[in-house]
Design an enzyme around this catalytic site. Structure first.
Site, PDB file in Angstrom:
ATOM      1  N   GLY A  33       3.912   3.240  32.479  1.00 52.11           N
ATOM      2  CA  GLY A  33       4.265   2.730  31.151  1.00 52.11           C
ATOM      3  C   GLY A  33       4.551   1.235  31.269  1.00 52.11           C
ATOM      4  CB  ALA A  35       1.105  -2.204  29.206  1.00 54.27           C
ATOM      5  CB  ILE A 142      13.279   5.036  31.822  1.00 56.14           C
ATOM      6  CG1 ILE A 142      13.878   4.392  33.085  1.00 56.14           C
ATOM      7  CG2 ILE A 142      13.629   4.227  30.584  1.00 56.14           C
ATOM      8  CD1 ILE A 142      13.369   2.986  33.385  1.00 56.14           C
ATOM      9  CG  ASP A 175      24.294   5.531  28.682  1.00 52.88           C
ATOM     10  OD1 ASP A 175      23.960   5.065  27.583  1.00 52.88           O
ATOM     11  OD2 ASP A 175      23.730   6.516  29.201  1.00 52.88           O
ATOM     12  CG  HIS A 202      20.618   8.169  27.931  1.00 54.87           C
ATOM     13  ND1 HIS A 202      21.427   7.052  27.898  1.00 54.87           N
ATOM     14  CD2 HIS A 202      19.468   7.804  27.322  1.00 54.87           C
ATOM     15  CE1 HIS A 202      20.790   6.069  27.311  1.00 54.87           C
ATOM     16  NE2 HIS A 202      19.590   6.489  26.944  1.00 54.87           N
TER      17      HIS A 202
END
Ligand SMILES: NC(=O)C1=CN([C@@H]2O[C@H](COP(=O)(O)OP(=O)(O)OC[C@H]3O[C@@H](n4cnc5c(N)ncnc54)[C@H](O)[C@@H]3O)[C@@H](O)[C@H]2O)C=CC1
Ligand SMILES: O=C([O-])CC(=O)C(=O)O
Length: 340
Positions: A33, A35, A142, A175, A202
Site C-alpha cells: 500500500g 503509494a 495498520i 494511540d 484500536h
C-alpha cells in the site's frame, strides 16, 4: 530513545554519513500500500532507517514512481517498486518485516468498522501471499479495522500452516503518540519525556490510555483525565473530520508506523528491552484472544506480553466497557476469514 533516529536526522548536517555508517544485519522490509496516503511518507521514513538494507514498495499502481523518488535519498537501503498483483510475490520474497497500510480510509461519519467490507478482503489476500512468499516475516498491520484485520491475518496464516503468534502485530502506536502529545500539553511536561501506555484495541472506546501510569505524574484532576481519555479515543475522528472527506491520519500514522517498525527491527537485531504497546494474540492480560498491551520485542518478535499493572477505578471501568466491542470485532474477523 524511540525518536533517536529522527532527532539525529534533524540535528545532523551530514545525515547521509550518519545513516551510511550502519553495520547492522541485512533486513528486507516491504510496505504494502506504499503509494497511498500513509504508504508514501512511511516509505520515506523507512528509507531513512539505517536498519533497513532492502526496501520493497508494493501497491496496485504508482509504486515505480514512489520507489524512484525515494531511491534518490542517500541512505543505506536499496529500493524497488512493485506494481500489480503479479509482482506481489517478488515484493515479498525474503522479507523480514512486512508493513501493511493497504486499504481504504474513513470519511466523516464512518466508523473504522465501516471499512471492514473492503479492507477485510484486501488484508486476506495480502496475508495469503505473505504465508506463501515470506512465511517467517514479522507483520505490522495498520489497515483498519485493526481489531478485526489482525484476527483475519491470524486465521489466514493458521489455514496456511504458517501462523506464528509472536510475529503478528496490530499497530496501535498512533494511540500512544496521541496520548503522549495530549498529556504533555495538559501536564505542562516536555513531550519527549512523557510516557503513556495505551491498551485494549484500536477503535473508539476500545482505545484505553492508562494515564494513571503516565510519567511524569503531576496532579491532574479527574475531569482532565476523562477529557484526555476521550480525546485520545477520538483522535482518529478528529483528523477525519478536519480532512473533511480527504481521508484519515496519514502523516502522524506514517511517523507512528515507522517508530513501531524500527522497534521490531531493533528487537530482531537483539537490542534488549524494546517495549511497545501493540495489539497481539494475548492470553495473560484478559480473557480476550487479542489485546493491546505493553509487549517486549525480541529476535523472534513477541518476547513477552506484559500485564496491565495497577489500574485506576476509571480505567477499570473503561476496561470492562471495552470488552464486548473488542470481542465482537475479533469474532467478526475470525468468522470472515473462515467463511470466505
Ligand atoms: N492503525 C492505525 O493507527 C491507522 C490505520 N489507518 C488505516 O490505514 C489504511 C490506509 O490508509 P491511507 O493510506 O490513508 O489510505 P489511502 O487510500 O491513501 O492508501 C491506501 C493504499 O492502499 C492501496 N491498496 C488497496 N488495495 C490494495 C491491495 N490489494 N494491495 C496493495 N495495495 C492496495 C491503494 O492503492 C492505496 O494506494 C486505512 O485502512 C486506514 O483506516 C489509518 C490511520 C491510522
Ligand atoms: O481514524 C481512522 O480512521 C484512522 C485511524 O485509525 C487513526 O487515525 O487512528
Amino acid at each position: 530513545m524511540r525518536t533517536a533516529m529522527l532527532r539525529s536526522l534533524l540535528r545532523s548536517s551530514s545525515a547521509a554519513r550518519w545513516f551510511s555508517s550502519s553495520s547492522s544485519p541485512e533486513r528486507k522490509v516491504a510496505v504494502l500500500g506504499a503509494a497511498g496516503g500513509i504508504g508514501q511518507p512511511l516509505s520515506l521514513l523507512m528509507k531513512l532507517n539505517p536498519l533497513v538494507s532492502s526496501l520493497s514498495l508494493y501497491d496496485l499502481a504508482g509504486t515505480p514512481g514512489v520507489a524512484a523518488d525515494t531511491s534518490h535519498v542517500n541512505t543505506r537501503s536499496q529500493v524497488i517498486g512493485y506494481a500489480g498483483e503479479d509482482q506481489l510475490g517478488k515484493a515479498l520474497e525474503g522479507c523480514d518485516l512486512v508493513i501493511i497500510p493497504a486499504g481504504v480510509p474513513r470519511k466523516p461519519g464512518m466508523t473504522r468498522d465501516d471499512l471492514f467490507n473492503i479492507n477485510a478482503g484486501i488484508v486476506k489476500s495480502l496475508c495469503t501471499a505473505i504465508s506463501k512468499y515470506c512465511p517467517h516475516a514479522i507483520v505490522n498491520m495498520i489497515s483498519n479495522p485493526v481489531n478485526s484485520t489482525v484476527p483475519i491475518a491470524a486465521e489466514v496464516f493458521k489455514k496456511a500452516g504458517t501462523y506464528n503468534e509472536k510475529k503478528l502485530f496490530g499497530v496501535t502506536t498512533l494511540d500512544v503518540v496521541r496520548a503522549k502529545t495530549f498529556y504533555a500539553g495538559k501536564a505542562n511536561a516536555n513531550v519527549a519525556e512523557v510516557n503513556v501506555p495505551v491498551v485494549g484495541g484500536h477503535a473508539g472506546i476500545t482505545i484505553l490510555p492508562l494515564f494513571s501510569q503516565a510519567t511524569p505524574q503531576p496532579n491532574l484532576s479527574h475531569d482532565v483525565i476523562k477529557a484526555l481519555t476521550k480525546r485520545t479515543q477520538d483522535g482518529g475522528t478528529e483528523v477525519v473530520e478536519a480532512k473533511a472527506g480527504k481521508g484519515s491520519a496519514t502523516l502522524s500514522m506514517a511517523y507512528a508506523g515507522a517508530l513501531f517498525a524500527d522497534a521490531c527491527l531493533k528487537g530482531l537485531n537483539g537490542v534488549p528491552d524494546v517495549v511497545e504497546c501493540t495489539f497481539v494474540q494475548s492470553s495473560v492480560v484478559t480473557e480476550l484472544p487479542f489485546f493491546a498491551s505493553k509487549v517486549r520485542l525480541g529476535k523472534n518478535g513477541v518476547e513477552e506480553v506484559l500485564g496491565l499493572g495497577n489500574l485506576s477505578d476509571f480505567e477499570k471501568e473503561g476496561l470492562e466497557a471495552l470488552k464486548p466491542e473488542l470481542k465482537s470485532s475479533i469474532e467478526k474477523g475470525i468468522k470472515f476469514a473462515n467463511q470466505s
